[in-house]
Design an enzyme around this catalytic site. Structure first.
Site, PDB file in Angstrom:
ATOM      1  N   HIS A 124      44.595  -6.219  -5.119  1.00  0.00           N
ATOM      2  CA  HIS A 124      44.116  -7.835  -5.402  1.00  0.00           C
ATOM      3  C   HIS A 124      43.895  -8.991  -6.352  1.00  0.00           C
ATOM      4  O   HIS A 124      43.723  -9.769  -6.260  1.00  0.00           O
ATOM      5  CB  HIS A 124      42.655  -7.251  -4.677  1.00  0.00           C
ATOM      6  CG  HIS A 124      41.602  -8.377  -3.836  1.00  0.00           C
ATOM      7  ND1 HIS A 124      40.751  -9.703  -4.000  1.00  0.00           N
ATOM      8  CD2 HIS A 124      41.995  -9.366  -2.969  1.00  0.00           C
ATOM      9  CE1 HIS A 124      40.458 -10.565  -3.106  1.00  0.00           C
ATOM     10  NE2 HIS A 124      41.059 -10.766  -2.108  1.00  0.00           N
ATOM     11  N   LYS A 126      45.086 -10.866  -8.872  1.00  0.00           N
ATOM     12  CA  LYS A 126      46.117 -12.265  -8.886  1.00  0.00           C
ATOM     13  C   LYS A 126      46.410 -12.583 -10.885  1.00  0.00           C
ATOM     14  O   LYS A 126      45.880 -13.443 -11.460  1.00  0.00           O
ATOM     15  CB  LYS A 126      45.527 -13.859  -8.224  1.00  0.00           C
ATOM     16  CG  LYS A 126      45.423 -13.239  -6.531  1.00  0.00           C
ATOM     17  CD  LYS A 126      44.043 -12.691  -6.886  1.00  0.00           C
ATOM     18  CE  LYS A 126      43.658 -12.795  -5.162  1.00  0.00           C
ATOM     19  NZ  LYS A 126      42.782 -12.286  -4.424  1.00  0.00           N
ATOM     20  N   ASP A 131      56.738 -15.002 -20.456  1.00  0.00           N
ATOM     21  CA  ASP A 131      57.137 -15.040 -22.183  1.00  0.00           C
ATOM     22  C   ASP A 131      55.582 -13.891 -23.168  1.00  0.00           C
ATOM     23  O   ASP A 131      56.198 -14.281 -23.940  1.00  0.00           O
ATOM     24  CB  ASP A 131      57.635 -16.236 -22.560  1.00  0.00           C
ATOM     25  CG  ASP A 131      58.166 -16.526 -22.314  1.00  0.00           C
ATOM     26  OD1 ASP A 131      58.748 -16.203 -21.661  1.00  0.00           O
ATOM     27  OD2 ASP A 131      58.960 -17.538 -22.428  1.00  0.00           O
ATOM     28  N   HIS A 304      36.116 -19.426  -1.749  1.00  0.00           N
ATOM     29  CA  HIS A 304      37.282 -18.418  -2.217  1.00  0.00           C
ATOM     30  C   HIS A 304      37.228 -17.729  -3.395  1.00  0.00           C
ATOM     31  O   HIS A 304      37.471 -16.981  -4.082  1.00  0.00           O
ATOM     32  CB  HIS A 304      38.508 -18.444  -1.365  1.00  0.00           C
ATOM     33  CG  HIS A 304      39.812 -17.419  -1.589  1.00  0.00           C
ATOM     34  ND1 HIS A 304      40.530 -16.808  -2.313  1.00  0.00           N
ATOM     35  CD2 HIS A 304      39.537 -16.252  -0.346  1.00  0.00           C
ATOM     36  CE1 HIS A 304      40.692 -15.779  -2.511  1.00  0.00           C
ATOM     37  NE2 HIS A 304      40.912 -15.180  -0.866  1.00  0.00           N
ATOM     38  N   LYS A 306      35.528 -16.874  -6.978  1.00  0.00           N
ATOM     39  CA  LYS A 306      34.433 -15.638  -7.561  1.00  0.00           C
ATOM     40  C   LYS A 306      34.614 -15.716  -9.278  1.00  0.00           C
ATOM     41  O   LYS A 306      35.479 -15.369 -10.401  1.00  0.00           O
ATOM     42  CB  LYS A 306      35.881 -14.013  -7.448  1.00  0.00           C
ATOM     43  CG  LYS A 306      36.254 -13.819  -5.641  1.00  0.00           C
ATOM     44  CD  LYS A 306      37.487 -14.501  -5.808  1.00  0.00           C
ATOM     45  CE  LYS A 306      38.452 -14.393  -4.784  1.00  0.00           C
ATOM     46  NZ  LYS A 306      37.713 -14.048  -3.349  1.00  0.00           N
ATOM     47  N   ASP A 311      23.458 -17.957 -19.080  1.00  0.00           N
ATOM     48  CA  ASP A 311      23.132 -18.471 -19.952  1.00  0.00           C
ATOM     49  C   ASP A 311      23.876 -19.737 -20.761  1.00  0.00           C
ATOM     50  O   ASP A 311      24.823 -20.059 -19.667  1.00  0.00           O
ATOM     51  CB  ASP A 311      22.463 -17.444 -21.531  1.00  0.00           C
ATOM     52  CG  ASP A 311      21.289 -16.714 -20.702  1.00  0.00           C
ATOM     53  OD1 ASP A 311      20.466 -17.389 -19.512  1.00  0.00           O
ATOM     54  OD2 ASP A 311      21.056 -15.815 -21.387  1.00  0.00           O
TER      55      ASP A 311
END
Length: 420
Positions: A124, A126, A131, A304, A306, A311
């Site tokens: 899952h 991404k 380079d 969508h 996450k 603080d």
């Protein structure tokens, strides 16, 4: 130590790395142009991992960027997930492989009566590394539904662009993921060895950690970092998470934080892409609200993201939801940032969502508390408490990386391909 593909990652991404530049990218409008530009400027290597790659305008844009990079001699590796990207056409794959792009499918699975059965142990993550000096990590897939012009179902999401020493750790991690325990081609093993001690020069002021979740030695690393941040918070916690059905410990620590006076806020889906998501999260509302947690439902479009902050310094952006799949099954990757400027920017973006695009949920908005709700709540809480142990009983097959080959010409001009 090994990840779910059998790779030695014991020394990767388990410490604070100083001297990094971290830039927040919100939605596809900010993310895709930066990624495609970085790939366009690559001189040596591009590595891409993604859960979803569709053949829409965004997928075609990535296709063109990768093919162009490979065409000018850049080594290009693309890893997709067998569940998330199950239907790429032979023509799409052939265009990549003929250009020289190495395409691999994580845990490809055969359909059973037309249904994808490889829902567990998904890749899952991404991640993009260019380079070895620039990286992107977040929750944004390569699909047009991450752009506002997709319409009401366009997704709200986040990623980060990174430069500095943290990129060296991310780079080594993605090379290990491709190498599959050192079984890659000899040129790839040499490439991996050459990068083993690379360290990028400082590029900014932020400290960062690259944290992953796998099904071997790092089964709960992301969850542990969330727990530590919640326990140590003294002023505020803001969590924006698309698929929210966390374990017992996370719920308990959120309630404890709110009761000791921390301003705890959750931004959850109000217009979910899957209705069950809102139903599951809403089962927890009574417990959270009664402890003083503030809940906001994002109603402008599907959430969508996450992301979270605590603080004025701690923040995280990544691919991991707070649900059973992400916390106990999927392969995930988050970046944790310790930097006041980044925290302030993320806080500003999330505050804007809460003020302009969210509905705050109040206790009076919920159905009356009843004996049935009490019984149901009791069972839900204990399911949440024990599900990490239960899912450990599921088969832990070693997921495979399957290379995709270009179509092979047969007699009469026909072709055959090994496409996902």
């Amino acid at each position: 130590m090994s990840d779910a593909t059998g790779n030695d990652v014991s020394r990767i991404g388990r410490r604070w790395t100083e001297g990094n530049r971290v830039e927040l990218l919100e939605n596809g409008e900010e993310f895709f142009p930066r990624v495609f530009e970085a790939i366009g400027e690559a001189r040596r290597e591009v590595v891409v991992e993604t859960f979803i790659l569709f053949e829409d305008k965004v997928g075609q844009g990535l296709h063109a960027a990768l093919c162009a990079a490979a065409g000018r001699g850049v080594k290009v590796d693309l890893m997709i997930d067998g569940f998330g990207s199950p239907a790429l056409s032979p023509e799409f794959v052939a265009g990549l492989t003929r250009a020289g792009v190495k395409v691999r499918v994580f845990d490809p699975g055969k359909r059973f009566f037309g249904q994808r059965m490889n829902v567990f142990r998904r890749m899952h993550r991404k991640i993009v590394v260019v380079d070895g000096t620039l990286a992107f990590v977040g929750g944004i897939n390569y699909s047009a539904d991450h752009l506002a012009d997709f319409g009401p179902k366009a997704k709200q999401d986040y990623a980060v662009e990174l430069a500095g020493p943290i990129v060296s750790e991310i780079h080594r991690f993605v090379l290990h993921a491709i190498a599959v325990g050192g079984k890659g081609p000899s040129w790839f093993r040499r490439r991996l060895k050459a990068r083993a001690e690379d360290a990028n020069a400082p590029a900014g002021e932020a400290a960062a950690q690259f944290i992953t979740r796998d099904n071997r030695r790092h089964t709960n690393d992301i969850e542990r970092h969330y727990l530590a941040a919640i326990r140590s918070a003294r002023q505020r916690i803001v969590i924006a998470n698309a698929y929210f059905f966390p374990g017992y410990r996370l719920i308990k620590e959120m309630r404890r934080a709110a009761r000791r006076g921390v301003d705890v806020r959750l931004i959850l889906q109000g217009e979910p892409d899957m209705p069950i998501v809102k139903v599951a999260a809403s089962m927890l509302y009574h417990h959270l609200l009664h402890a003083g947690v503030r809940i906001y439902e994002y109603c402008e479009r599907p959430l969508h993201g996450k992301v979270a902050l605590a603080d004025d310094q701690w923040s995280t952006v990544g691919s991991s939801n707070l649900d059973p799949l992400s916390l106990s099954l999927n392969l995930e990757a988050n970046v944790i940032v310790r930097d006041k400027a980044f925290n302030a920017l993320l806080s500003e973006r999330l505050d804007h969502l809460m003020q302009h695009s969210c509905k705050r949920i109040e206790a009076e908005d919920l159905a009356e508390w009843s004996s049935w709700r009490l019984v149901r709540s009791f069972f839900i809480f204990h399911i949440l408490r024990w599900y990490p142990s239960w899912v450990g009983w599921l088969p832990r097959h070693a997921p495979k990386l399957k290379p995709l080959e270009a179509p092979r010409t047969q007699g009469g001009g026909a072709t055959q391909t090994d496409a996902a």
